[in-house]
Structure formats: structure tokens, C-alpha cells
Scaffold this motif. Structure first.
Motif, PDB file in Angstrom:
ATOM      1  N   VAL A  40       0.845  -1.210   0.000  1.00 21.83           N
ATOM      2  CA  VAL A  40       0.000   0.000   0.000  1.00 21.83           C
ATOM      3  C   VAL A  40       0.874   1.251   0.000  1.00 21.83           C
ATOM      4  O   VAL A  40       0.589   2.216  -0.711  1.00 21.83           O
ATOM      5  CB  VAL A  40      -0.982   0.002   1.194  1.00 21.83           C
ATOM      6  CG1 VAL A  40      -1.720   1.335   1.297  1.00 21.83           C
ATOM      7  CG2 VAL A  40      -1.983  -1.141   1.069  1.00 21.83           C
ATOM      8  N   GLN A  41       1.947   1.232   0.769  1.00 23.41           N
ATOM      9  CA  GLN A  41       2.853   2.376   0.808  1.00 23.41           C
ATOM     10  C   GLN A  41       3.460   2.636  -0.579  1.00 23.41           C
ATOM     11  O   GLN A  41       3.555   3.786  -1.018  1.00 23.41           O
ATOM     12  CB  GLN A  41       3.954   2.143   1.831  1.00 23.41           C
ATOM     13  CG  GLN A  41       4.911   3.315   1.957  1.00 23.41           C
ATOM     14  CD  GLN A  41       6.052   3.018   2.893  1.00 23.41           C
ATOM     15  OE1 GLN A  41       6.657   1.961   2.824  1.00 23.41           O
ATOM     16  NE2 GLN A  41       6.350   3.953   3.764  1.00 23.41           N
ATOM     17  N   ASN A  42       3.854   1.587  -1.288  1.00 25.03           N
ATOM     18  CA  ASN A  42       4.402   1.748  -2.635  1.00 25.03           C
ATOM     19  C   ASN A  42       3.352   2.282  -3.604  1.00 25.03           C
ATOM     20  O   ASN A  42       3.659   3.118  -4.461  1.00 25.03           O
ATOM     21  CB  ASN A  42       4.983   0.429  -3.140  1.00 25.03           C
ATOM     22  CG  ASN A  42       6.280   0.083  -2.456  1.00 25.03           C
ATOM     23  OD1 ASN A  42       7.104   0.954  -2.200  1.00 25.03           O
ATOM     24  ND2 ASN A  42       6.465  -1.182  -2.140  1.00 25.03           N
ATOM     25  N   GLU A  43       2.122   1.814  -3.473  1.00 19.51           N
ATOM     26  CA  GLU A  43       1.037   2.351  -4.296  1.00 19.51           C
ATOM     27  C   GLU A  43       0.858   3.842  -4.025  1.00 19.51           C
ATOM     28  O   GLU A  43       0.698   4.631  -4.957  1.00 19.51           O
ATOM     29  CB  GLU A  43      -0.281   1.629  -3.998  1.00 19.51           C
ATOM     30  CG  GLU A  43      -0.360   0.217  -4.513  1.00 19.51           C
ATOM     31  CD  GLU A  43      -1.615  -0.502  -4.020  1.00 19.51           C
ATOM     32  OE1 GLU A  43      -2.572   0.172  -3.554  1.00 19.51           O
ATOM     33  OE2 GLU A  43      -1.638  -1.736  -4.094  1.00 19.51           O
ATOM     34  N   ALA A  44       0.882   4.217  -2.763  1.00 23.99           N
ATOM     35  CA  ALA A  44       0.730   5.630  -2.395  1.00 23.99           C
ATOM     36  C   ALA A  44       1.831   6.475  -3.034  1.00 23.99           C
ATOM     37  O   ALA A  44       1.565   7.545  -3.579  1.00 23.99           O
ATOM     38  CB  ALA A  44       0.745   5.796  -0.870  1.00 23.99           C
ATOM     39  N   ALA A  45       3.063   5.989  -2.975  1.00 22.44           N
ATOM     40  CA  ALA A  45       4.184   6.737  -3.557  1.00 22.44           C
ATOM     41  C   ALA A  45       4.010   6.906  -5.060  1.00 22.44           C
ATOM     42  O   ALA A  45       4.237   7.985  -5.605  1.00 22.44           O
ATOM     43  CB  ALA A  45       5.499   6.030  -3.249  1.00 22.44           C
ATOM     44  N   SER A  46       3.574   5.848  -5.742  1.00 25.35           N
ATOM     45  CA  SER A  46       3.414   5.934  -7.199  1.00 25.35           C
ATOM     46  C   SER A  46       2.215   6.780  -7.609  1.00 25.35           C
ATOM     47  O   SER A  46       2.143   7.250  -8.739  1.00 25.35           O
ATOM     48  CB  SER A  46       3.319   4.538  -7.816  1.00 25.35           C
ATOM     49  OG  SER A  46       2.098   3.922  -7.461  1.00 25.35           O
ATOM     50  N   GLU A  47       1.275   7.003  -6.677  1.00 25.62           N
ATOM     51  CA  GLU A  47       0.068   7.790  -6.967  1.00 25.62           C
ATOM     52  C   GLU A  47       0.147   9.209  -6.410  1.00 25.62           C
ATOM     53  O   GLU A  47      -0.859   9.911  -6.348  1.00 25.62           O
ATOM     54  CB  GLU A  47      -1.158   7.071  -6.399  1.00 25.62           C
ATOM     55  CG  GLU A  47      -1.423   5.730  -7.056  1.00 25.62           C
ATOM     56  CD  GLU A  47      -2.489   4.910  -6.356  1.00 25.62           C
ATOM     57  OE1 GLU A  47      -3.133   5.417  -5.393  1.00 25.62           O
ATOM     58  OE2 GLU A  47      -2.672   3.738  -6.752  1.00 25.62           O
ATOM     59  N   GLY A  48       1.322   9.638  -5.963  1.00 26.89           N
ATOM     60  CA  GLY A  48       1.474  10.990  -5.443  1.00 26.89           C
ATOM     61  C   GLY A  48       1.030  11.162  -4.003  1.00 26.89           C
ATOM     62  O   GLY A  48       0.674  12.257  -3.585  1.00 26.89           O
ATOM     63  N   PHE A  49       1.039  10.105  -3.239  1.00 24.39           N
ATOM     64  CA  PHE A  49       0.720  10.111  -1.811  1.00 24.39           C
ATOM     65  C   PHE A  49      -0.688  10.610  -1.492  1.00 24.39           C
ATOM     66  O   PHE A  49      -0.861  11.572  -0.746  1.00 24.39           O
ATOM     67  CB  PHE A  49       1.767  10.910  -1.017  1.00 24.39           C
ATOM     68  CG  PHE A  49       3.148  10.353  -1.162  1.00 24.39           C
ATOM     69  CD1 PHE A  49       3.533   9.241  -0.437  1.00 24.39           C
ATOM     70  CD2 PHE A  49       4.064  10.921  -2.051  1.00 24.39           C
ATOM     71  CE1 PHE A  49       4.806   8.699  -0.577  1.00 24.39           C
ATOM     72  CE2 PHE A  49       5.342  10.387  -2.196  1.00 24.39           C
ATOM     73  CZ  PHE A  49       5.701   9.281  -1.460  1.00 24.39           C
ATOM     74  N   LYS A  86      10.209  -3.100  -1.982  1.00 22.98           N
ATOM     75  CA  LYS A  86       9.463  -3.534  -3.164  1.00 22.98           C
ATOM     76  C   LYS A  86      10.253  -4.645  -3.826  1.00 22.98           C
ATOM     77  O   LYS A  86      11.381  -4.432  -4.264  1.00 22.98           O
ATOM     78  CB  LYS A  86       9.262  -2.369  -4.132  1.00 22.98           C
ATOM     79  CG  LYS A  86       8.388  -2.709  -5.301  1.00 22.98           C
ATOM     80  CD  LYS A  86       8.087  -1.473  -6.126  1.00 22.98           C
ATOM     81  CE  LYS A  86       7.110  -1.806  -7.230  1.00 22.98           C
ATOM     82  NZ  LYS A  86       6.809  -0.612  -8.034  1.00 22.98           N
ATOM     83  N   GLY A  87       9.652  -5.837  -3.847  1.00 24.31           N
ATOM     84  CA  GLY A  87      10.352  -6.982  -4.408  1.00 24.31           C
ATOM     85  C   GLY A  87      11.621  -7.269  -3.628  1.00 24.31           C
ATOM     86  O   GLY A  87      11.622  -7.320  -2.410  1.00 24.31           O
ATOM     87  N   GLY A  88      12.712  -7.394  -4.343  1.00 23.74           N
ATOM     88  CA  GLY A  88      13.991  -7.697  -3.716  1.00 23.74           C
ATOM     89  C   GLY A  88      14.834  -6.479  -3.403  1.00 23.74           C
ATOM     90  O   GLY A  88      16.034  -6.605  -3.181  1.00 23.74           O
ATOM     91  N   THR A  89      14.216  -5.295  -3.411  1.00 20.82           N
ATOM     92  CA  THR A  89      14.968  -4.085  -3.103  1.00 20.82           C
ATOM     93  C   THR A  89      14.326  -3.327  -1.948  1.00 20.82           C
ATOM     94  O   THR A  89      13.125  -3.430  -1.705  1.00 20.82           O
ATOM     95  CB  THR A  89      15.071  -3.146  -4.327  1.00 20.82           C
ATOM     96  OG1 THR A  89      13.762  -2.733  -4.713  1.00 20.82           O
ATOM     97  CG2 THR A  89      15.757  -3.830  -5.492  1.00 20.82           C
ATOM     98  N   ALA A  90      15.138  -2.574  -1.261  1.00 23.36           N
ATOM     99  CA  ALA A  90      14.663  -1.735  -0.163  1.00 23.36           C
ATOM    100  C   ALA A  90      15.469  -0.451  -0.201  1.00 23.36           C
ATOM    101  O   ALA A  90      16.591  -0.413  -0.705  1.00 23.36           O
ATOM    102  CB  ALA A  90      14.856  -2.430   1.179  1.00 23.36           C
TER     103      ALA A  90
END
Length: 99
Positions: A40-49, A86-90
Motif C-alpha cells: 500500500v505504501q508503494n502504491e501511495a508513492a506511485s500515486e502521489g501520496f 518492493k520486491g527484492g529491493t529496499a
């Protein structure tokens, strides 16, 4: 990396892009119980928070994320100011040493 004292993953630093530290992420058994928060946090970042998704970032921090060095004794835990997985990265922004 722990959350609420429970191990959720291993971070291996790959590079620094101040103020961010970029890492490889390897999930541990506790990861699946918190994965949805980071999604959800990654979705928020990609959608402009958008405000309706900011609860995830607050909950991640409220649950007590801590980074513990596995290299040597005597290093204090770090409480990151912000952390994304996200995936294998942080990536995280360091905060103060944990109390």
C-alpha cells in the motif's frame, strides 16, 4: 530488519544516494504478515501520496521498524525515518539510533 521486534527481512547495503541508502532485501518468515503495508505504501508513492493511503506509512513506523547490524557487536539499532520495500529491493532514510 525487525518490525515490532520480529525479524521480517535481511538488508544488504548496495549503494548510498543521500539521504537514501539502497539495499537488497531478503524476506524472512515474518515478512508475509506485513507485506501488505509496504504494498500500500508503494502504491501511495506511485500515486502521489493520496491521503487515503498514507495510513500504511504511519502503521509501518508505528509498529517499530528497526535495523540491526549483523557485522559487529556494539552497533546500536537504527530506527529509519522512512523505509520502502518492493520486491527484492529496499531503501531507507536513516533516523536516530533506537532507544
Amino acid at each position: 530488519m525487525t518490525m515490532g521486534g520480529a525479524p521480517i527481512g535481511l538488508l544488504s547495503v548496495e549503494t548510498r544516494d543521500w539521504p537514501w541508502i539502497l539495499c537488497r532485501f531478503e524476506p524472512l518468515a515474518g515478512w508475509e504478515s506485513v507485506r501488505h503495508l509496504f504494498d500500500v505504501q508503494n502504491e501511495a508513492a506511485s500515486e502521489g501520496f493520496p491521503a487515503e493511503k498514507m495510513w500504511a506509512t504511519k502503521e509501518i513506523l508505528d509498529r517499530g521498524v528497526a535495523l540491526r547490524s549483523m557485522d559487529a557487536e556494539g552497533h546500536p539499532d537504527i530506527t529509519p525515518f522512512m523505509v520502502y520495500i518492493k520486491g527484492g529491493t529496499a531503501r531507507f532514510r536513516p533516523g536516530a539510533p533506537a532507544p
